[in-house]
Every structure is written in structure tokens, then in C-alpha cells.
Design an enzyme around this catalytic site. Structure first.
Site, PDB file in Angstrom:
ATOM      1  N   ALA A  33    -111.313 -25.301 -53.195  1.00 35.62           N
ATOM      2  CA  ALA A  33    -110.349 -25.519 -54.280  1.00 35.62           C
ATOM      3  C   ALA A  33    -109.776 -24.192 -54.743  1.00 35.62           C
ATOM      4  O   ALA A  33    -110.335 -23.131 -54.481  1.00 35.62           O
ATOM      5  CB  ALA A  33    -111.022 -26.218 -55.454  1.00 35.62           C
ATOM      6  N   ASN A  34    -108.644 -24.262 -55.442  1.00 33.07           N
ATOM      7  CA  ASN A  34    -108.102 -23.109 -56.157  1.00 33.07           C
ATOM      8  C   ASN A  34    -108.591 -23.143 -57.595  1.00 33.07           C
ATOM      9  O   ASN A  34    -108.913 -24.209 -58.117  1.00 33.07           O
ATOM     10  CB  ASN A  34    -106.573 -23.193 -56.207  1.00 33.07           C
ATOM     11  N   ARG A  35    -108.559 -21.997 -58.244  1.00 33.48           N
ATOM     12  CA  ARG A  35    -108.813 -21.970 -59.687  1.00 33.48           C
ATOM     13  C   ARG A  35    -107.601 -22.548 -60.397  1.00 33.48           C
ATOM     14  O   ARG A  35    -106.492 -22.070 -60.222  1.00 33.48           O
ATOM     15  CB  ARG A  35    -108.963 -20.529 -60.166  1.00 33.48           C
ATOM     16  N   SER A  36    -107.794 -23.576 -61.175  1.00 35.80           N
ATOM     17  CA  SER A  36    -106.712 -24.139 -61.985  1.00 35.80           C
ATOM     18  C   SER A  36    -107.314 -25.060 -63.021  1.00 35.80           C
ATOM     19  O   SER A  36    -108.090 -25.952 -62.696  1.00 35.80           O
ATOM     20  CB  SER A  36    -105.736 -24.925 -61.112  1.00 35.80           C
TER      21      SER A  36
END
Ligand code: CTP
Ligand code: CA
Length: 233
Positions: A33-36
Site C-alpha cells: 500500500a501507499n501511505r494515505s
């Protein structure tokens, strides 16, 4: 009884927004995942709804409540996010604030991967579809009239965002410098404030550090300026 007609500068408009990360499974218990946090995208959805728009928010996994007055479609992966965005069309305006994982595993394991002593696993990755570029490049009529992308950069923010705007075929890029500190430890990502550049064909505007809710209101105000009110019948 007829439903009450929405009032506000975006009354009669349908706004599609993506928000949050995507999760790409490695096995049933692990993901990429991306950081968001989804805070910026969700704030834009709330601001568009407050301006009278009908809003469809396609959200990856976030720990935020659904904004009131917004239709929320919950997804996990980039491919699900693309399918949900396409299913939400037609839209007058589309804002792609999600931090989509650029890659997914070529073949997610069906069972939890175990440390069986045979060494570390190699992850084979394949590229995810580009949701923004797919929708920005739809033929006229199907393409939303105003398509807005985001760019998170750590250097050369305006140059990279300008190139990204051309590459993706969108109208505007809202670019933020994620190396900036924001207001809380951990910075812009996960924080409550954001400093951005709005990169458009007409030029670049700098919006100083402000609460994400304020950046959202400002973006919606610019959208209202760009699309104008719907002509009264
Ligand atoms: N985006 C998307 N689908 C993807 C990747 C990105 O819709 N598979 C959208 C994001 O929601 C954002 C914009 O494209 O609005 C830019 O995302 P970004 O990650 O900055 O751009 P990339 O093209 O993925 O380039 P890179 O990560 O290599 O900088
Ligand atoms: Ca990316």
C-alpha cells in the site's frame, strides 16, 4: 412528491472522487500500500456535497467515517477502484485524490506464506492500471468535463507535476510537496494540513499551507469558477 432540488453552486452536477490508498494483497494477511489517510480526498467530497453536488466517493481502506450526503463505494485494490470509478460515470467533474499502489503482486498467494526455512520470498510485481489516465483519456462525451489529478512529490514539484499533467491527459494537477512538514509529526501524509500548487494550462498557482478542509473548499471554489452554474430551464 418530487425530491427537493439541491441548491448550491454545484447543484445538478455529479462529482466523482477517489480517495485513500489501495491495498494489493500479497497473501490473505499481507498487502502492499501507499501511505494515505484519505483526509484530503474525503474533505473534497464533503466540500463538493456542501456546494450542492451529487458526489460519488470511491474510497480505499481508510479509518475515516463516510462524509454525510455522499455516496461512498468502498474498495480495496486499484483494479476495484478503476471498476468502481468507471461504473460511477457519467460525471461532470472527476477528482483523483487516491494514492493508488503502482504495482500489485503478479499472483497473490491463496494461503498465508510461511517462514519454512527456504529463504526470503521474491515478490513478482505487475503494474496497476492508471485510473486517472484511463478516465482522462475517455472519448469526449464519456470523459468528465473537468478531470483533476493529484501529485505527491518529494522534489522538483512543479516540473514533475507539469509533466504528469501532460502525461495523464488531465486538466489540472494538485501537487503537494510531501517532504514538507505539515503541522503534525509525520508531515503532510496523515496530517491535517497541506500546501499545494494548482497546475493548469493557464499556469501555476501556489496555495500556502492550510487545513485540508480549507484546501478542499478552495479547490471546490475553483471548480465552481471553471464549470459555472447549470443553465436554468
Ligand atoms: N493515479 C491513478 N492510478 C494509478 C496511479 C496514479 O489514478 N494507478 C492517480 C493518482 O490518484 C493521482 C495521479 O494519478 O491523481 C498521480 O499519482 P502519482 O502516484 O503522483 O503518479 P504516477 O503516475 O503513479 O507517477 P509516480 O508515482 O511514478 O510519480
Ligand atoms: Ca504512483
Amino acid at each position: 412528491l418530487a425530491a427537493p432540488r439541491a441548491t448550491g453552486a454545484l447543484a445538478g452536477r455529479h462529482v466523482l472522487i477517489t480517495s485513500g490508498p489501495t491495498h494489493e494483497p500479497i497473501d490473505p494477511v499481507r498487502y502492499i500500500a501507499n501511505r494515505s489517510s484519505g483526509k484530503q480526498g474525503h474533505a473534497i467530497a464533503a466540500a463538493a456535497a456542501a456546494a450542492g453536488a451529487r458526489v460519488t466517493l470511491v474510497s480505499g481502506p481508510v479509518s475515516l467515517p463516510d462524509p454525510p450526503g455522499v455516496t461512498v463505494v468502498h474498495v480495496e485494490t486499484a483494479r476495484q477502484m478503476l471498476a468502481a470509478a468507471e461504473a460511477a460515470l457519467p460525471a461532470d467533474i472527476a477528482v483523483f485524490a487516491a494514492a493508488v499502489a503502482d504495482w500489485r503482486t503478479a499472483d497473490a498467494a491463496g494461503q498465508k506464506m510461511k517462514k519454512d526455512g527456504s529463504g526470503t520470498p521474491a515478490l513478482a510485481l505487475v503494474e496497476n492500471p492508471d485510473i486517472l489516465a484511463t478516465i482522462a483519456r475517455l472519448p469526449a462525451g464519456r470523459r468528465p468535463g473537468l478531470v483533476v489529478g493529484f501529485a505527491a512529490e518529494t522534489e522538483n514539484v512543479i516540473a514533475y507535476a507539469t509533466a504528469k499533467r501532460a502525461r495523464k491527459g488531465c486538466d489540472w494537477i494538485v501537487a503537494n510537496d510531501v517532504s514538507q512538514s505539515g503541522e503534525v509529526p509525520g508531515g503532510v501524509m496523515g496530517g491535517d494540513s497541506n500546501a499545494v500548487y494548482l497546475v493548469a494550462a493557464e499556469g501555476v498557482e501556489h496555495w500556502p499551507m492550510a487545513a485540508k478542509s480549507e484546501v478542499a473548499r478552495r479547490l471546490v471554489a475553483r471548480i465552481v469558477e471553471a464549470v459555472g452554474p447549470i443553465a436554468q430551464e
